[in-house]
Every structure is written in structure tokens, then in C-alpha cells.
Write a protein that holds these residues in place. Structure first.
Motif, short mmCIF file in Angstrom:
data_model
loop_
_atom_site.label_atom_id
_atom_site.label_comp_id
_atom_site.label_asym_id
_atom_site.label_seq_id
_atom_site.Cartn_x
_atom_site.Cartn_y
_atom_site.Cartn_z
N GLY A 8 -9.34 18.55 9.29
CA GLY A 8 -9.88 18.13 7.99
C GLY A 8 -8.80 17.83 6.98
N ASP A 9 -9.13 18.13 5.73
CA ASP A 9 -8.28 17.78 4.60
C ASP A 9 -7.43 19.00 4.23
N ILE A 10 -6.13 18.87 4.33
CA ILE A 10 -5.24 20.01 4.10
C ILE A 10 -5.27 20.49 2.64
N THR A 11 -5.68 19.62 1.73
CA THR A 11 -5.67 20.04 0.32
C THR A 11 -6.69 21.15 0.05
N ASN A 20 3.63 19.56 2.87
CA ASN A 20 3.47 18.15 2.54
C ASN A 20 4.44 17.32 3.37
N ALA A 21 3.92 16.28 4.03
CA ALA A 21 4.78 15.31 4.73
C ALA A 21 5.24 14.29 3.69
N ALA A 22 6.31 14.64 2.99
CA ALA A 22 6.78 13.85 1.86
C ALA A 22 7.79 12.79 2.29
N ASN A 23 8.37 12.10 1.33
CA ASN A 23 9.53 11.24 1.59
C ASN A 23 10.69 11.81 0.78
N SER A 24 11.90 11.33 1.04
CA SER A 24 13.10 11.90 0.42
C SER A 24 13.04 11.90 -1.11
N GLY A 28 6.06 11.51 -4.61
CA GLY A 28 4.72 11.09 -4.21
C GLY A 28 4.75 9.88 -3.29
N GLY A 29 3.58 9.54 -2.76
CA GLY A 29 3.48 8.43 -1.82
C GLY A 29 2.05 8.32 -1.35
N GLY A 30 1.86 7.79 -0.16
CA GLY A 30 0.51 7.64 0.39
C GLY A 30 0.17 8.81 1.30
N GLY A 31 -0.77 8.60 2.20
CA GLY A 31 -1.11 9.60 3.22
C GLY A 31 -1.38 10.98 2.65
N VAL A 32 -0.91 11.99 3.35
CA VAL A 32 -1.18 13.36 2.94
C VAL A 32 -0.44 13.69 1.63
N ASP A 33 0.69 13.06 1.42
CA ASP A 33 1.47 13.23 0.19
C ASP A 33 0.63 12.81 -1.03
N GLY A 34 0.03 11.63 -0.94
CA GLY A 34 -0.82 11.14 -2.03
C GLY A 34 -2.00 12.08 -2.26
N PRO A 118 0.26 19.60 8.22
CA PRO A 118 -0.31 18.34 8.70
C PRO A 118 0.54 17.88 9.89
N ALA A 119 0.15 16.76 10.50
CA ALA A 119 0.93 16.21 11.61
C ALA A 119 2.07 15.38 11.02
N ILE A 120 3.18 16.07 10.73
CA ILE A 120 4.32 15.44 10.05
C ILE A 120 4.82 14.23 10.86
N SER A 121 5.10 13.15 10.17
CA SER A 121 5.63 11.89 10.73
C SER A 121 4.62 11.08 11.55
N ALA A 122 3.42 11.62 11.77
CA ALA A 122 2.48 10.94 12.69
C ALA A 122 1.59 9.92 11.99
N GLY A 123 1.89 9.61 10.71
CA GLY A 123 1.12 8.59 9.99
C GLY A 123 1.99 7.38 9.73
N VAL A 124 2.30 7.19 8.45
CA VAL A 124 3.14 6.05 8.04
C VAL A 124 4.46 6.00 8.83
N TYR A 125 5.01 7.15 9.17
CA TYR A 125 6.31 7.19 9.84
C TYR A 125 6.23 6.93 11.35
N GLY A 126 5.02 6.73 11.86
CA GLY A 126 4.86 6.10 13.18
C GLY A 126 5.07 6.95 14.42
N PRO A 158 -5.19 18.86 11.84
CA PRO A 158 -5.24 17.48 12.30
C PRO A 158 -6.29 16.70 11.50
N PHE A 159 -5.98 15.46 11.22
CA PHE A 159 -6.83 14.61 10.39
C PHE A 159 -7.34 13.49 11.28
N GLY A 160 -8.60 13.57 11.67
CA GLY A 160 -9.16 12.56 12.58
C GLY A 160 -9.25 13.10 14.00
N1 AR6 Z 1 -5.03 16.26 5.19
C1 AR6 Z 1 -4.42 16.40 6.41
N2 AR6 Z 1 -3.79 15.39 7.05
C2 AR6 Z 1 -3.78 14.19 6.43
C3 AR6 Z 1 -4.39 13.96 5.18
C4 AR6 Z 1 -5.03 15.06 4.55
N3 AR6 Z 1 -5.63 14.95 3.37
N4 AR6 Z 1 -4.19 12.64 4.85
C5 AR6 Z 1 -3.50 12.08 5.85
N5 AR6 Z 1 -3.26 13.00 6.82
P1 AR6 Z 1 1.43 10.55 6.60
P2 AR6 Z 1 4.22 10.66 7.53
C6 AR6 Z 1 -2.57 12.86 8.12
O1 AR6 Z 1 1.43 9.08 6.63
O2 AR6 Z 1 3.86 9.91 8.77
C7 AR6 Z 1 3.75 9.09 2.66
O3 AR6 Z 1 3.59 7.92 1.92
C8 AR6 Z 1 -2.38 11.45 8.66
O4 AR6 Z 1 -3.59 10.99 9.26
O5 AR6 Z 1 0.80 11.25 5.45
O6 AR6 Z 1 5.10 11.87 7.64
C9 AR6 Z 1 4.98 9.88 2.24
O7 AR6 Z 1 5.22 9.75 0.85
C10 AR6 Z 1 -1.29 11.70 9.70
O8 AR6 Z 1 -1.85 12.21 10.90
O9 AR6 Z 1 2.93 11.17 6.69
C11 AR6 Z 1 6.06 9.26 3.06
O10 AR6 Z 1 6.55 8.08 2.45
C12 AR6 Z 1 -0.44 12.82 9.05
O11 AR6 Z 1 -1.24 13.33 7.98
C13 AR6 Z 1 5.37 8.92 4.34
O12 AR6 Z 1 4.01 8.73 4.01
C14 AR6 Z 1 0.88 12.34 8.50
O13 AR6 Z 1 0.72 11.04 7.94
C15 AR6 Z 1 5.47 10.03 5.35
O14 AR6 Z 1 4.89 9.62 6.56
#
Ligand code: AR6
Length: 173
Positions: A8-11, A20-24, A28-34, A118-126, A158-160
Motif C-alpha cells: 500500500g501507501d507508505i505514508t 523515502n526513496a529520495a534524490n540527491s 522533493g520529487g515524484g513517486g514515493v518522495d512526492g 519502499p522498493a528503493i530505485s524500483a520506480g523512476v530509477y528503473g 510494495p506498491f502495486g
Molecule cells: N508508497 C509506497 N511505495 C510507493 C508510493 C507510496 N506512496 N509511491 C510510489 N511507490 P520511486 P526511485 C513505489 O520512483 O525509483 C523520485 O522522483 C513505486 O511504485 O518513488 O528510487 C525521487 O525524487 C516504486 O515501486 O523511487 C527521485 O528523483 C518505488 O516506490 C526518484 O524518484 C520506488 O519508486 C527516485 O526513484
């Protein structure tokens, strides 16, 4: 150490710390960070700006971790870590493993009894989800030997469905 999966939602996680899977840049940013900054409110961003002004003028390097307030989230702390961008030509697994290890160290230092990842790096970071889950579970298990039982509960969030399947498979392996 008790390792659990709560999809679910880590928040909304009611652990002492959430990661938080942040950037350097830490701002802030997208994904879980946002999601964390949106739900936690401006106090988290203010604390991140303070870190940039003091300890990390050039940003937080990949593989490291640092804590701030969790603002209005149920958790007490957000531990920000920066995962590596996945690369097909270079093995960056050690950096991803370091994110889990360093986050656990920071949590133990704060006296946190529970932490959610969360699953660090498994979103935007590919990073491919199966491998991200494998490294996450393996590194957390190995860290128990170093940290003992300071942090008693580790929760993977895990999200999804694909992420949930990957984490369940690794935890049961
Ligand atoms: N709760 C739990 N997991 C989530 C949530 C949530 N609310 N939202 C997304 N995820 P990502 P990264 C999952 O892209 O790959 C940001 O812009 C998502 O489905 O958040 O480490 C940062 O600022 C995926 O499985 O992080 C950086 O620029 C996982 O969280 C960059 O993205 C990680 O996806 C970091 O990329």
C-alpha cells in the motif's frame, strides 16, 4: 528481527520511521518522495533545506541515509536515502544494498523500534522489481547480524501487485 510485508501507501505506515526513496537534492520529487512530502507537509521540506544548508551542501550521495522529522505523518521520522539509477552496463547493487543498510543504521541510532521501506530505485530509477526485492530482503536479513535487535520490526511496503508478488516471493525464499 521481524520482517513483514504490508502493501500500500507508505505514508500511512505506523512504524517509528519510514524510508523515502529520495534524490540527491533532497528537495522533493515524484513517486514515493512526492507522496511523502505531500502527506507530511512543509516541515519535512524545511528540514531537508536545512540539511542542504548545513551537512549536505552538495546533496546526499547515493547509498547514504539521513533522517528528518516526519511532519504530520504517523511515523516519527523520515529517513531519506538515495538509490542508484539502474544501469545495464554497470553493477550498482552495492549502492542499493547500502541504502537499506545505512537506513537501518540511522534508524537504530535514533532508537526507532520499527521501520518501513519502499522498493528503493524500483520506480523512476528503473531497477527491475524482482532484483530490487531480492537485494532489499537479503540486505535487511544480513543487517540483523550487525545491528542486533535494536530495530525489531522491518516492514516492506510494495506498491502495486507486481511489487507485492516480488517481495512475497523473496521473503518466502
Ligand atoms: N508508497 C509506497 N511505495 C510507493 C508510493 C507510496 N506512496 N509511491 C510510489 N511507490 P520511486 P526511485 C513505489 O520512483 O525509483 C523520485 O522522483 C513505486 O511504485 O518513488 O528510487 C525521487 O525524487 C516504486 O515501486 O523511487 C527521485 O528523483 C518505488 O516506490 C526518484 O524518484 C520506488 O519508486 C527516485 O526513484
Amino acid at each position: 528481527m521481524d520482517i513483514e510485508i504490508r502493501p500500500g501507501d507508505i505514508t500511512t505506515a505506523e512504524t517509528d520511521a519510514i524510508v523515502n526513496a529520495a534524490n540527491s537534492g533532497l528537495l522533493g520529487g515524484g513517486g514515493v518522495d512526492g507522496a511523502i512530502h505531500r502527506a507530511g507537509g512543509p516541515e519535512i521540506l524545511a528540514a531537508c533545506r536545512e540539511l542542504r544548508a548545513t551537512s549536505f551542501p552538495d546533496g546526499l550521495p547515493a547509498g547514504q541515509a539521513v533522517a528528518t522529522t516526519a511532519g504530520r505523518l504517523p511515523a516519527r521520522w523520515v529517513i531519506h536515502t538515495v538509490g542508484p539509477v539502474h544501469s545495464a552496463s554497470e553493477d550498482r547493487s552495492a549502492t542499493l544494498a547500502s541504502c537499506y543498510r545505512e537506513s537501518l543504521r540511522v534508524a537504530a541510532g535514533l532508537g526507532a523500534r520499527s521501520i518501513a521501506f519502499p522498493a528503493i530505485s524500483a520506480g523512476v530509477y528503473g531497477w527491475p522489481m524482482d532484483d530490487a526485492a531480492r537485494l532489499a530482503v537479503q540486505t535487511v536479513r544480513e543487517s540483523v547480524e550487525e545491528l542486533g535487535e535494536t530495530v525489531g520490526t522491518v516492514v516492506f511496503v510494495p506498491f502495486g501487485e507486481a511489487a507485492e508478488r516480488a517481495f512475497r516471493a523473496r521473503l518466502e525464499a
